[in-house]
Design a protein around this motif. Structure first.
Motif, short mmCIF file in Angstrom:
data_model
loop_
_atom_site.label_atom_id
_atom_site.label_comp_id
_atom_site.label_asym_id
_atom_site.label_seq_id
_atom_site.Cartn_x
_atom_site.Cartn_y
_atom_site.Cartn_z
N SER A 172 51.29 96.50 22.32
CA SER A 172 52.38 97.25 21.68
C SER A 172 52.03 98.73 21.59
N ASP A 173 50.78 99.03 21.24
CA ASP A 173 50.36 100.43 21.14
C ASP A 173 50.43 101.11 22.50
N SER A 174 50.00 100.41 23.55
CA SER A 174 50.01 101.00 24.89
C SER A 174 51.43 101.28 25.38
N ILE A 175 52.31 100.31 25.15
CA ILE A 175 53.70 100.49 25.56
C ILE A 175 54.34 101.63 24.78
N HIS A 176 54.06 101.69 23.49
CA HIS A 176 54.61 102.77 22.66
C HIS A 176 54.15 104.13 23.19
N ARG A 177 52.89 104.23 23.56
CA ARG A 177 52.35 105.51 24.03
C ARG A 177 53.06 105.98 25.30
N HIS A 178 53.37 105.04 26.19
CA HIS A 178 53.94 105.43 27.47
C HIS A 178 55.46 105.56 27.44
N TYR A 179 56.14 104.63 26.79
CA TYR A 179 57.59 104.57 26.91
C TYR A 179 58.34 105.23 25.76
N ASP A 180 57.71 105.34 24.60
CA ASP A 180 58.41 105.95 23.47
C ASP A 180 58.15 107.46 23.44
N VAL A 181 58.23 108.09 24.59
CA VAL A 181 58.03 109.54 24.70
C VAL A 181 59.28 110.25 24.19
N SER A 182 60.39 109.94 24.82
CA SER A 182 61.68 110.52 24.47
C SER A 182 62.71 109.97 25.42
N ASN A 183 63.74 109.31 24.90
CA ASN A 183 64.79 108.80 25.77
C ASN A 183 65.46 109.93 26.55
N GLU A 184 65.61 111.10 25.90
CA GLU A 184 66.23 112.23 26.57
C GLU A 184 65.38 112.69 27.76
N PHE A 185 64.06 112.70 27.59
CA PHE A 185 63.17 113.07 28.69
C PHE A 185 63.36 112.11 29.87
N TYR A 186 63.38 110.82 29.59
CA TYR A 186 63.57 109.84 30.66
C TYR A 186 64.93 109.99 31.33
N GLU A 187 65.94 110.37 30.58
CA GLU A 187 67.26 110.58 31.18
C GLU A 187 67.21 111.71 32.21
N TYR A 188 66.48 112.77 31.90
CA TYR A 188 66.33 113.87 32.86
C TYR A 188 65.60 113.40 34.12
N VAL A 189 64.52 112.64 33.95
CA VAL A 189 63.67 112.28 35.08
C VAL A 189 64.25 111.12 35.89
N LEU A 190 64.73 110.09 35.22
CA LEU A 190 65.18 108.89 35.91
C LEU A 190 66.62 108.97 36.39
N GLY A 191 67.41 109.83 35.78
CA GLY A 191 68.81 109.93 36.16
C GLY A 191 69.65 108.90 35.42
N PRO A 192 70.94 108.83 35.74
CA PRO A 192 71.87 107.98 34.99
C PRO A 192 71.51 106.50 34.97
N SER A 193 70.81 106.01 35.99
CA SER A 193 70.50 104.58 36.03
C SER A 193 69.50 104.18 34.96
N MET A 194 68.69 105.12 34.47
CA MET A 194 67.60 104.83 33.52
C MET A 194 66.77 103.65 34.01
N ALA A 195 66.47 103.65 35.28
CA ALA A 195 65.67 102.60 35.90
C ALA A 195 64.30 103.16 36.22
N TYR A 196 63.27 102.62 35.58
CA TYR A 196 61.92 103.14 35.76
C TYR A 196 61.08 102.18 36.59
N THR A 197 61.63 101.76 37.71
CA THR A 197 60.91 100.92 38.66
C THR A 197 61.39 101.27 40.06
N CYS A 198 60.67 100.76 41.04
CA CYS A 198 60.93 101.07 42.45
C CYS A 198 62.37 100.74 42.84
N ALA A 199 63.04 101.71 43.45
CA ALA A 199 64.39 101.50 43.99
C ALA A 199 64.30 100.97 45.42
N VAL A 200 65.43 100.63 45.99
CA VAL A 200 65.49 100.10 47.37
C VAL A 200 66.43 100.98 48.18
N TYR A 201 65.88 101.64 49.21
CA TYR A 201 66.61 102.63 49.98
C TYR A 201 67.10 102.05 51.31
#
Length: 455
Positions: A172-201
Motif C-alpha cells: 500500500s505504501d509503495s502504490i501510494h508513493r507512485h500513484y497518489d502523486v496528483s490526478n491532475e498531473f496524470y491527466e496531463y501526461v496520460l491524456g484523456p484515456s487516463m490509461a497508464y499501461t502499454c497501448a496497442v498501435y
C-alpha cells in the motif's frame, strides 16, 4: 586520457616533505579519467571547465559541486538520477523535459570505465576528501530496501512482516508513493484515456488515444466477454478497463490500492452513467470477497507483487474464476527468466519501490502451476516504446503545468523514468507480455474456439 602527476620534489626537505602534493583537477579533467575515447557531447561544469566537441548538438552542464558528489558516490543510473532530479545536471540542445535523445546518445557512444584504486586516490587527493562524503539525496528518493524494512520494524511491525517486501501495508505504501502523486498531473501526461499501461498501435502514427482504445478492445476480445458476464479488474488504476467493459454490457468490479485512483475512477463511472454495471473499490486484491467471475484482467499489477508471490497470486485468482473463466495478465517482463528480479536502483528508489520483474516463462509456469491452461502469449514491447514516446511528448507539452502541479523534481523523475524506459523497450532490455489463460472445467473442457477469435 590526460595523466596528472605531482610536481617534482625539491631536494630541500621540510616538515611537509612527506606529504605528496597533487594539482587540483578541473571537473572536465575528472571526467576524462572516467571516459574511454572521445566525449560524444559538449560538457561544461560549474568551475568553468569544458570538454567535448564545441559543435556537438547535445550538451551536459553540471550546475554545482553537489552533482559531482552524487556521481562520485553513486556511479551509474542512481548518481545521474540524483543530479538530474535535484536540478544539478542540465541537458542542452533539446527540450529539457525529454532526456531521451541524451540517454540514447550516452548508451550508444559514451564509454565509462571503472577507475583504478590509484586513480581514485588521485581524485580524492585532488578534489578533497569531503567531495566523497555523501550528501543528502533529493527529497523524491525513497530509502533503500533495507531501510524500508528497518522503518517497518520501528513502526511496530513484527520482524517477519518487516522483512516481507510485499506485505499489505508495504504494498500500500509503495502504490501510494507512485500513484497518489496528483490526478491532475496524470491527466496531463496520460491524456484523456487516463490509461497508464502499454497501448496497442496499428502504425507508428496512430494517436495515443486510439492506441489505448485498441488495447482495451484487444483485452476485452481476448477475454471473450459477452453482455451480462462478470469481470474482475485487479489493479484497475483510474478505471479505463472497467468503464470500457461496462459500456459493452459487462458487470465489472475494479480494485486498486491507490485512494486517488479509486476516487477519480468512481467519479468517472458516475459521470458516464455506468454505476449500475461498474464499481471501483479502494481495496487490496487479496480482500476481494466475490467469486465466480467469468473473466479477470490484471493489467500492470504483476510488477508490484513480487516474483516469489506469483504462485500464490495466480492461485488466488484461480479461486475467483468460474469454470471456463479466462484470465488476461498484462505486465512488463524481462527478456530472460534468470536475471535478478529486483529493479535497478533508480527505478526502486524513485519510481516503483519494491518492484520486481522476470521473464514471461516464469509467469506462464506459475499460471500453469495454479491450475490454469495457458492459451496464448504475446510480446508488445515495441508498442510500449511508442506509448512512452507519446507520454514524453505530453509531459514536454505540459511541462510548466506539471511542474506547477507536482514540483520540478518530481516532473524530472518522470521525464527521466519514461525516457529511460522507452529506450529499454526499444533495445529489448525489457518487454511487455500479455498471457491469456483459462480455468478448465472438471472434464478439462475450456469452452473456447479452435483458433484465436480476436483480431
Amino acid at each position: 586520457m590526460t595523466t596528472f602527476k605531482a610536481p617534482p620534489q625539491s631536494s630541500h626537505r621540510s616538515h611537509r616533505d612527506d606529504v605528496p602534493t597533487h594539482p587540483k583537477m578541473t571537473v572536465a579533467q575528472v571526467l576524462s579519467t572516467l571516459i574511454d575515447g572521445e566525449l560524444p557531447f559538449r560538457f561544461s561544469a560549474f568551475d568553468g571547465s569544458v570538454a567535448g566537441p564545441p559543435e556537438a548538438a547535445l550538451g551536459v552542464h553540471l550546475v554545482s559541486s553537489r552533482a559531482l558528489n552524487y556521481f562520485l558516490n553513486a556511479p551509474g543510473d542512481l548518481g545521474l538520477a540524483r543530479a538530474y532530479v535535484a536540478g544539478d545536471l542540465e541537458f542542452s540542445g533539446l527540450n529539457s523535459s525529454d532526456p531521451y535523445p541524451m540517454l540514447a546518445l550516452m548508451a550508444d557512444a559514451l564509454h565509462v570505465r571503472r577507475p583504478t584504486p590509484a586513480q581514485l586516490l588521485n581524485l580524492a587527493r585532488s578534489l578533497g576528501w569531503k567531495q566523497f562524503v555523501p550528501v543528502a539525496p533529493p527529497a523524491q528518493e525513497a530509502p533503500p530496501r533495507w531501510r524500508r524494512a528497518t522503518a517497518a520494524l520501528t513502526a511496530g511491525s513484527s520482524v517477519l512482516t518487516a522483512m516481507q517486501r510485499h506485505s499489505k501495508q508495504r504494498d500500500s505504501d509503495s502504490i501510494h508513493r507512485h500513484y497518489d502523486v496528483s490526478n491532475e498531473f496524470y491527466e496531463y501526461v496520460l491524456g484523456p484515456s487516463m490509461a497508464y499501461t502499454c497501448a496497442v498501435y496499428d502504425t507508428e502514427t496512430t494517436s495515443l488515444e486510439q492506441a489505448q482504445e485498441n488495447k482495451y478492445r484487444l483485452i476485452f476480445d481476448k477475454l471473450r466477454l459477452t453482455p451480462g458476464q462478470r469481470l474482475l479488474d485487479i489493479g484497475c488504476g483510474w478505471g479505463s478497463m472497467v468503464r470500457y467493459a461496462a459500456r459493452q454490457g459487462i458487470s465489472v468490479l475494479g480494485v486498486t490500492l491507490s485512494a486517488e485512483q479509486a476516487s477519480w475512477g468512481q467519479q468517472a463511472i458516475i459521470r458516464d452513467g455506468l454505476e449500475s454495471l461498474a464499481e471501483i473499490r479502494y481495496l487490496d486484491y487479496r480482500d476481494v470477497p466475490e467469486t465466480g467471475f467469468d473473466a479477470i484482467s490484471s493489467i500492470g499489477l504483476t510488477e508490484h507483487i513480487g516474483v516469489d508471490n506469483y504462485a500464490s497470486y495466480f492461485a488466488f485468482l484461480t479461486t475467483k474464476l468460474a469454470d471456463g473463466g479466462r484470465l488476461l495478465n498484462h505486465c512488463i517482463t524481462r527478456p530472460d527468466n534468470f536475471s535478478q528480479a529486483k529493479t535497478e536502483a533508480f527505478i526502486d528508489r524513485y519510481v516503483f519501490p519494491d518492484g520486481e520483474l522476470t521473464g514471461s516463462g516464469r509467469i506462464i509456469t506459475d499460471i500453469q502451476d495454479a491450475g490454469l491452461e495457458v492459451r496464448h502469449s504475446e510480446n508488445l514491447r515495441e508498442h510500449y516504446a511508442l506509448t512512452l514516446r507519446d507520454w514524453c511528448i505530453n509531459l514536454a507539452e505540459h511541462w510548466d503545468e506539471c511542474v506547477a502541479e507536482v514540483g520540478a523534481g518530481t516532473a524530472r523523475v518522470w521525464a527521466l523514468y519514461m525516457a529511460g524506459s522507452r529506450m529499454g523497450f526499444e533495445r529489448n532490455a525489457i518487454q511487455l507480455h500479455q498471457v491469456l489463460a483459462v480455468k478448465p472445467g472438471l472434464r478439462g473442457d475450456a469452452g473456447l474456439p479452435l483458433r484465436p477469435w480476436w483480431s
